[in-house]
Write an enzyme that holds these catalytic residues in place. Structure first.
Site, PDB file in Angstrom:
ATOM      1  N   TYR A   1       0.794  -1.231   0.000  1.00 15.68           N
ATOM      2  CA  TYR A   1       0.000   0.000   0.000  1.00 15.68           C
ATOM      3  C   TYR A   1       0.826   1.281   0.000  1.00 15.68           C
ATOM      4  CZ  TYR A   1      -4.456  -2.331   0.011  1.00 15.68           C
ATOM      5  OH  TYR A   1      -5.549  -3.072  -0.374  1.00 15.68           O
TER       6      TYR A   1
ATOM      7  N   TYR B   1     -14.711 -17.835  -6.518  1.00 13.67           N
ATOM      8  CA  TYR B   1     -13.651 -18.122  -7.488  1.00 13.67           C
ATOM      9  C   TYR B   1     -12.341 -18.394  -6.775  1.00 13.67           C
ATOM     10  CZ  TYR B   1     -12.633 -13.179  -6.538  1.00 13.67           C
ATOM     11  OH  TYR B   1     -12.365 -11.987  -5.917  1.00 13.67           O
TER      12      TYR B   1
ATOM     13  N   GLU C   1      -8.701  -6.787   4.436  1.00 16.48           N
ATOM     14  CA  GLU C   1      -7.964  -7.868   3.782  1.00 16.48           C
ATOM     15  C   GLU C   1      -7.230  -8.756   4.777  1.00 16.48           C
ATOM     16  OE1 GLU C   1      -5.633  -5.748   0.894  1.00 16.48           O
ATOM     17  OE2 GLU C   1      -7.439  -5.061  -0.151  1.00 16.48           O
TER      18      GLU C   1
END
Length: 395
Positions: free
Chosen positions: A95, A190, A137
């Site tokens: 980041y 997915y 996250e």
């Protein structure tokens, strides 16, 4: 917390970012990859070449600026992006790199209009936004690792079967190389597969829907073979031609916020076009196994019968269900397309509707659903790749 002055400055830049957003993000990616080429091992090169990643980031930056005083409004978008980041292995140490080059791109594109005051305000805002992504996250990484059979980033799998489903779609069955059990997942999610192609400098990452219900001892992905010269063709051609039973591949833990609500007993309508059938297969099979009385319609569009995957399986499953219908249209064989009239006839009344397929297909279908009175909260859809804005047309 951001000061009111910072909030006011950032919000005042929103119109400029809306106008110049894609130029800024294009410069951002160019400069960042020049300085940190190792990040090309994470990002999808096809999405870069098609401009989809740049557009998606521009939309996100604009939304952040417009909602900087109420970031809770963009949490759904943050969660969707965070799923993709987690499945690609984006970590908190990335980041600061992103922030440095994003601010640099704003300055480069806007020139003197990007005053030191504006750059400073955006630097403060970026820290807050980045912290939100990092926190979400990190929680996703922890949960992926803590579930039975789970892991944090990537794990080696073996291809244990390779099955031709149609002229353009082949399924790959993947099993952990260490023979450990697989974690459960939500039908519709997915995985990212990661591999190297001989002669290519960087790792290839591609996200594919899991095309069977959870609870098996393998993951199944069903891959459409693209033209080898298309931006996204390199990966699928390599899989088709060079990846075979016994070969290994790296796989992420399942991710994604597009999935069947298995806690509900409400009716369901699944609408897919082309390879968009893949997440729907997991959903339909889950309904067949876990709630066979649940009303469900499966509506699919393919170019021809030769292009259609899973037709026999779908007809068999439909025959075993108490309240199911399965309808398919072959556009190049005279059946036409899924349109307003078709949907009015076949969508189950009051159903939750899941849509997946090429972007023009989804635009047409979702516009038609609105036209027949389906409310926004009933429609759920999935993009293959970065989220785009749907340009909906209404009658």
């Amino acid at each position: 917390m951001l000061s009111q002055k910072t909030i006011d400055i950032v919000k005042s830049t929103a119109p400029v970012l809306e106008q110049h957003g894609k130029t800024i993000t294009t410069v951002f990616y160019k400069n960042m990859f020049a300085a940190h080429p190792e990040l090309l091992n994470i990002f999808n090169h096809a999405n870069q070449s098609k401009g989809r990643q740049q557009t998606a980031l521009a939309n996100t930056v604009y939304a952040a600026a417009a909602n900087i005083d109420n970031l809770g409004a963009i949490i759904p978008a943050v969660i969707q992006i965070a799923h993709k980041h987690r499945s690609l292995g984006v970590e908190k140490e990335h980041y600061p790199i992103v922030g440095y080059h994003l601010l640099g791109a704003i300055k480069e594109v806007l020139g003197d209009a990007a005053t030191p005051e504006i750059i400073e305000a955006w630097g403060e805002a970026y820290e807050v936004i980045a912290d939100a992504f990092i926190g979400i996250e990190e929680d996703m990484y922890d949960k992926a690792a803590e579930v039975d059979g789970g892991w944090r980033t990537f794990k080696e799998f073996v291809i244990v079967d390779k099955v031709t489903e149609s002229d353009v779609i082949t399924s790959f069955y993947l099993k952990p190389a260490d023979d450990e059990q697989l974690p459960t997942y939500e039908p519709g999610q997915y995985i990212t597969i990661r591999f190297r192609i001989p002669g290519e400098q960087y790792t290839i990452n591609r996200q594919y829907s899991l095309s069977q219900a959870p609870g098996k001892d393998t993951f199944r992905i069903s891959v459409k073979r693209e033209d080898e010269f298309a931006p996204n063709g390199k990966a699928s051609v390599h899989l088709y031609q060079h990846m075979n039973i016994g070969d290994t591949i790296e796989v992420s833990a399942p991710a994604g916020d597009f999935y069947l609500n298995t806690e509900s007993s409400s009716p369901v309508t699944l609408i897919s076009g082309g390879v968009g059938i893949t997440p729907m297969m997991a959903m339909y099979e889950t309904i067949a196994s876990n709630s066979p009385e649940r009303p469900v319609a499966f509506l699919h569009s393919a170019r021809t019968r030769k292009h259609q995957a899973f037709n026999d399986v779908l007809r068999s499953m439909t025959g075993s269900l108490a309240n199911a219908t399965y309808e398919v249209l072959y556009s190049e064989e005279g059946d036409g397309f899924i349109n307003r009239e078709f949907l009015a006839k076949h969508v189950v009344e009051g159903s939750d509707i899941y849509v997946c397929g090429p972007t023009p297909f989804m635009q047409a279908v979702i516009s038609a659903l609105h036209d027949i009175g389906v409310t926004e909260d009933k429609i759920h859809f999935e993009f293959f790749g970065p989220k785009e804005e749907l340009e909906l047309q209404h009658a």
